[in-house]
Design an enzyme around this catalytic site. Structure first.
Site, PDB file in Angstrom:
ATOM      1  NE  ARG A 181       4.211 -18.340 -41.812  1.00  0.00           N
ATOM      2  CZ  ARG A 181       4.106 -17.276 -42.595  1.00  0.00           C
ATOM      3  NH1 ARG A 181       5.187 -16.789 -43.209  1.00  0.00           N
ATOM      4  NH2 ARG A 181       2.943 -16.685 -42.794  1.00  0.00           N
TER       5      ARG A 181
ATOM      6  CE  LYS B 121       1.743 -20.463 -43.914  1.00  0.00           C
ATOM      7  NZ  LYS B 121       0.360 -20.502 -43.399  1.00  0.00           N
TER       8      LYS B 121
ATOM      9  CG  HIS C 279       3.466 -20.850 -35.651  1.00  0.00           C
ATOM     10  ND1 HIS C 279       4.168 -20.545 -36.796  1.00  0.00           N
ATOM     11  CD2 HIS C 279       2.246 -20.278 -35.815  1.00  0.00           C
ATOM     12  CE1 HIS C 279       3.416 -19.835 -37.613  1.00  0.00           C
ATOM     13  NE2 HIS C 279       2.249 -19.651 -37.045  1.00  0.00           N
TER      14      HIS C 279
ATOM     15  NE  ARG D 170       3.947 -16.246 -38.261  1.00  0.00           N
ATOM     16  CZ  ARG D 170       4.171 -15.354 -39.232  1.00  0.00           C
ATOM     17  NH1 ARG D 170       5.345 -14.774 -39.335  1.00  0.00           N
ATOM     18  NH2 ARG D 170       3.216 -15.054 -40.102  1.00  0.00           N
TER      19      ARG D 170
ATOM     20  CG  HIS E 227      -0.605 -12.431 -41.599  1.00  0.00           C
ATOM     21  ND1 HIS E 227      -0.942 -12.048 -40.317  1.00  0.00           N
ATOM     22  CD2 HIS E 227       0.000 -13.641 -41.482  1.00  0.00           C
ATOM     23  CE1 HIS E 227      -0.560 -12.987 -39.473  1.00  0.00           C
ATOM     24  NE2 HIS E 227       0.009 -13.960 -40.156  1.00  0.00           N
TER      25      HIS E 227
ATOM     26  CE1 TYR F 213      -0.324 -14.189 -33.642  1.00  0.00           C
ATOM     27  CE2 TYR F 213      -0.811 -13.113 -35.714  1.00  0.00           C
ATOM     28  CZ  TYR F 213      -0.210 -14.128 -35.012  1.00  0.00           C
ATOM     29  OH  TYR F 213       0.495 -15.089 -35.682  1.00  0.00           O
TER      30      TYR F 213
END
Length: 322
Positions: free
Chosen positions: A157, A181, A239, A242, A265, A274
């Site tokens: 990111r 994150k 993004h 990514r 994730h 995706y």
């Protein structure tokens, strides 16, 4: 994308429904902070709640808020048009605001809320790998090249690029430690371009940032490279690079669990989003195989072997090979 914090939210205070809606919203923000939500997450939730409060009224009793208020606010938001601040898509802002407000209302105990909306059909897509290569060729300096390679080759990111330090880089192994994150760490593999650029840059101290730029500066550089490459600038933002890494990895045969780990994730269902971007690949392959004239069609049997209503389909085609 910002979402729920890493830890479960505390239950609301027992007297929450007797408070003003604005005070209830502040209690929710405080609960987010206690759960370890990032500054960016807090900022995003606060913006969404302010939008909702300005529509329904911050002085309204929290006990009087209904699902119908949420639906009316959401309808008003969607009617504002397709474009939002900085030319970004308003529909994207509406989507995230609707998710954040719905989570606040669910925490508040409001019943009858519609299901959380899905953005599957509004996914921003990805670039082709050729687009990435052209963007790299338009880099003005090593930092341009490093920014694109870290996101398109390793799936970082933009904010992870900003936070990367020299102590995180292991050039001998071709790896980097990334803080994602909620402070979660993961290890990513560096691509060929990123390794070459990092080797060419003068190394800094372990706690020194590799890319000494702000998020906005990275955003502007990516847009500028796209413009110089002749790519529609509205399609390109950090993004999306990514997303491009993720879809390209799947196209090249990477397994979904490995991709999940590289992207950081927590839930493989997030990674599965995706997969639908490859639908166009499937259609393109089908059309290339079945919808475009290439070689003359050779039936495996002579014409008289087929029923009369089938024969006109290949009349005039050469006989079988051999």
């Amino acid at each position: 994308m910002v979402g729920l914090p890493a830890k479960r939210l505390q239950q609301p205070p027992s007297d929450i429904t007797s408070r003003r809606l604005g005070d209830a919203a502040e209690a929710f923000i405080y609960a987010l902070q206690l759960s370890g939500a990032s500054r960016l997450t807090i900022k995003s939730y606060r913006a969404a709640l302010q939008s909702f409060l300005s529509y329904v009224g911050a002085d309204r009793a929290a006990s009087n808020v209904k699902a119908e208020d949420y639906i009316a606010w959401l309808t008003a938001m969607r009617s504002r048009g397709p474009m939002g601040p900085r030319g970004g898509r308003w529909s994207s802002t509406v989507h995230y605001y609707s998710v954040f407000v719905r989570r606040f209302l669910s925490w508040l105990g409001v019943s009858g809320l519609p299901s959380e909306p899905s953005r599957r059909g509004e996914f921003s897509g990805a670039l082709s790998w050729r687009d990435v290569e052209v963007m790299m060729s338009k880099a003005r300096d090593l930092y341009d090249l490093l920014i694109v390679s870290l996101m398109a080759e390793s799936g970082l990111r933009a904010r992870e690029v900003v936070g990367l330090t020299w102590g995180d880089i292991d050039l001998a192994r071709g790896e980097a430690r990334v803080r994602g994150k909620y402070g979660k760490e993961r290890t990513v593999v560096l691509g060929q371009v990123a390794r070459a650029v990092l080797s060419a840059l003068p190394p800094g101290q372990p706690n020194e940032r590799v890319v000494k730029l702000s998020y906005q500066a990275i955003y502007d550089r990516v847009k500028s490279m796209a413009r110089r490459a002749g790519i529609d600038v509205s399609r390109v933002r950090p993004h999306v690079l990514r997303h491009t890494f993720a879809t390209e990895a799947l196209r090249r045969g990477m397994s979904l669990p490995v991709l999940q780990r590289l992207l950081g994730h927590s839930d493989i269902r997030i990674t599965q989003v995706y997969l639908h971007l490859l639908d166009e690949d499937v259609r393109r392959e089908y059309e290339r195989a079945f919808m475009q004239p290439q070689q003359p069609y050779y039936p495996p049997y002579p014409p008289q072997a087929y029923p009369p209503y089938v024969q006109p389909w290949y009349m005039g085609a050469p006989g079988p090979r051999g």
